[in-house]
Design a protein around this motif. Structure first.
Motif, PDB file in Angstrom:
ATOM      1  N   GLN A 241      11.199  14.409  28.484  1.00  0.00           N
ATOM      2  CA  GLN A 241      10.078  14.396  27.547  1.00  0.00           C
ATOM      3  C   GLN A 241       9.230  15.657  27.716  1.00  0.00           C
ATOM      4  O   GLN A 241       8.855  16.291  26.725  1.00  0.00           O
ATOM      5  CB  GLN A 241       9.224  13.154  27.781  1.00  0.00           C
ATOM      6  N   ASP A 242       8.928  16.045  28.950  1.00  0.00           N
ATOM      7  CA  ASP A 242       8.172  17.269  29.200  1.00  0.00           C
ATOM      8  C   ASP A 242       8.924  18.486  28.695  1.00  0.00           C
ATOM      9  O   ASP A 242       8.353  19.374  28.063  1.00  0.00           O
ATOM     10  CB  ASP A 242       7.876  17.431  30.694  1.00  0.00           C
ATOM     11  N   THR A 243      10.231  18.529  28.965  1.00  0.00           N
ATOM     12  CA  THR A 243      11.041  19.657  28.536  1.00  0.00           C
ATOM     13  C   THR A 243      11.121  19.722  27.012  1.00  0.00           C
ATOM     14  O   THR A 243      11.031  20.807  26.434  1.00  0.00           O
ATOM     15  CB  THR A 243      12.454  19.558  29.135  1.00  0.00           C
TER      16      THR A 243
ATOM     17  N   PHE B 266       7.378  24.930  36.771  1.00  0.00           N
ATOM     18  CA  PHE B 266       6.308  23.953  36.933  1.00  0.00           C
ATOM     19  C   PHE B 266       6.779  22.541  36.578  1.00  0.00           C
ATOM     20  O   PHE B 266       6.407  21.571  37.228  1.00  0.00           O
ATOM     21  CB  PHE B 266       5.100  24.343  36.074  1.00  0.00           C
ATOM     22  N   ILE B 267       7.619  22.418  35.561  1.00  0.00           N
ATOM     23  CA  ILE B 267       8.154  21.100  35.180  1.00  0.00           C
ATOM     24  C   ILE B 267       8.939  20.497  36.350  1.00  0.00           C
ATOM     25  O   ILE B 267       8.759  19.328  36.698  1.00  0.00           O
ATOM     26  CB  ILE B 267       9.036  21.200  33.917  1.00  0.00           C
ATOM     27  N   TYR B 268       9.796  21.291  36.977  1.00  0.00           N
ATOM     28  CA  TYR B 268      10.577  20.771  38.096  1.00  0.00           C
ATOM     29  C   TYR B 268       9.699  20.509  39.315  1.00  0.00           C
ATOM     30  O   TYR B 268       9.956  19.570  40.075  1.00  0.00           O
ATOM     31  CB  TYR B 268      11.739  21.708  38.428  1.00  0.00           C
ATOM     32  N   PHE B 269       8.655  21.322  39.492  1.00  0.00           N
ATOM     33  CA  PHE B 269       7.695  21.064  40.566  1.00  0.00           C
ATOM     34  C   PHE B 269       7.035  19.703  40.368  1.00  0.00           C
ATOM     35  O   PHE B 269       6.924  18.915  41.298  1.00  0.00           O
ATOM     36  CB  PHE B 269       6.640  22.182  40.583  1.00  0.00           C
ATOM     37  N   CYS B 270       6.608  19.417  39.146  1.00  0.00           N
ATOM     38  CA  CYS B 270       5.981  18.125  38.844  1.00  0.00           C
ATOM     39  C   CYS B 270       6.972  16.976  38.970  1.00  0.00           C
ATOM     40  O   CYS B 270       6.633  15.892  39.437  1.00  0.00           O
ATOM     41  CB  CYS B 270       5.369  18.144  37.444  1.00  0.00           C
ATOM     42  N   HIS B 271       8.200  17.219  38.531  1.00  0.00           N
ATOM     43  CA  HIS B 271       9.221  16.179  38.611  1.00  0.00           C
ATOM     44  C   HIS B 271       9.482  15.782  40.065  1.00  0.00           C
ATOM     45  O   HIS B 271       9.669  14.596  40.364  1.00  0.00           O
ATOM     46  CB  HIS B 271      10.505  16.654  37.942  1.00  0.00           C
ATOM     47  N   ASP B 272       9.466  16.759  40.976  1.00  0.00           N
ATOM     48  CA  ASP B 272       9.671  16.450  42.399  1.00  0.00           C
ATOM     49  C   ASP B 272       8.554  15.579  42.953  1.00  0.00           C
ATOM     50  O   ASP B 272       8.742  14.879  43.942  1.00  0.00           O
ATOM     51  CB  ASP B 272       9.755  17.745  43.214  1.00  0.00           C
ATOM     52  N   ARG B 273       7.400  15.612  42.312  1.00  0.00           N
ATOM     53  CA  ARG B 273       6.256  14.813  42.749  1.00  0.00           C
ATOM     54  C   ARG B 273       6.024  13.595  41.862  1.00  0.00           C
ATOM     55  O   ARG B 273       4.966  12.973  41.908  1.00  0.00           O
ATOM     56  CB  ARG B 273       5.008  15.689  42.786  1.00  0.00           C
ATOM     57  N   ASN B 274       7.003  13.280  41.016  1.00  0.00           N
ATOM     58  CA  ASN B 274       6.940  12.124  40.112  1.00  0.00           C
ATOM     59  C   ASN B 274       5.688  12.149  39.235  1.00  0.00           C
ATOM     60  O   ASN B 274       4.982  11.151  39.099  1.00  0.00           O
ATOM     61  CB  ASN B 274       7.015  10.810  40.888  1.00  0.00           C
TER      62      ASN B 274
END
Length: 192
Positions: free
Chosen positions: A41-43, A72-80
């Protein structure tokens, strides 16, 4: 002259779609699927934003936004967490990560500027304006420094060394002319 970057894809590639299956319980499987849908969804929202700004921004700017925001998207994804809209505490953690990764302060400012622009273009509140983010940027600047070092000036001795080091070809004249391009300098008449 054509550059390979001019043929970059106008739309970013979609992330690899994969389904994670966990053996232990069905609840964990649902949780992993929802996390993948969050990143998708973010992507997707980010890709729509990139398509919207095509032609309004330079291609180099769009490439920088794409690279920094995907990171940044993957950074956020790693932190749920969601990248759009992002919480200011995530942006603070992201700045800390970039600071420790060895990036320059200008590169970190560029990443924060892109993050801010993507939020504004989607009419989300800008997390870069949060006081905690401003404080972390100040910490980053104190740790890494704010700007590049200024190039040294060219005096008459340096100019003479440059002239002796180059040949009389077009390339040599061009190289010296680059340093003495302003016609009001006292060194411009040395080339004539």
């Amino acid at each position: 002259m054509l550059i390979n970057q001019d043929f970059a894809q106008s739309r970013p590639k979609s992330p690899v779609k994969r389904k994670l299956k966990l053996v232990k319980s069905n609840n964990l499987e649902i949780e992993e699927t929802s996390q993948l849908s969050d990143i998708n969804q973010d992507t997707k929202l980010f890709q729509e934003t990139i398509v919207k700004i095509e032609g309004a921004y330079a291609q180099a700017t769009i490439r920088a936004y794409r690279a920094d925001f995907n990171d940044f998207i993957y950074f956020c994804h790693d932190r749920n967490a969601n990248a759009l809209p992002a919480q200011p505490i995530l942006v603070v953690q992201y700045i800390c990560k970039l600071t420790d990764s060895g990036r320059s302060s200008a590169s970190i400012r560029r990443a924060l500027c892109g993050l801010s622009a993507i939020h504004k273009l989607n009419r989300f509140e800008d997390p870069a304006k949060d006081p905690d983010v401003a404080l972390e940027m100040r910490r980053m600047h104190r740790k890494l420094g704010r700007s590049c070092s200024q190039a040294g000036s060219i005096n008459i001795e340096t100019l003479e060394k440059l002239l002796l080091a180059t040949d009389d070809s077009i390339r040599g004249i061009r190289e010296i002319g680059f340093y003495c391009w302003w016609p009001m300098t006292p060194y411009a008449d040395v080339l004539n």
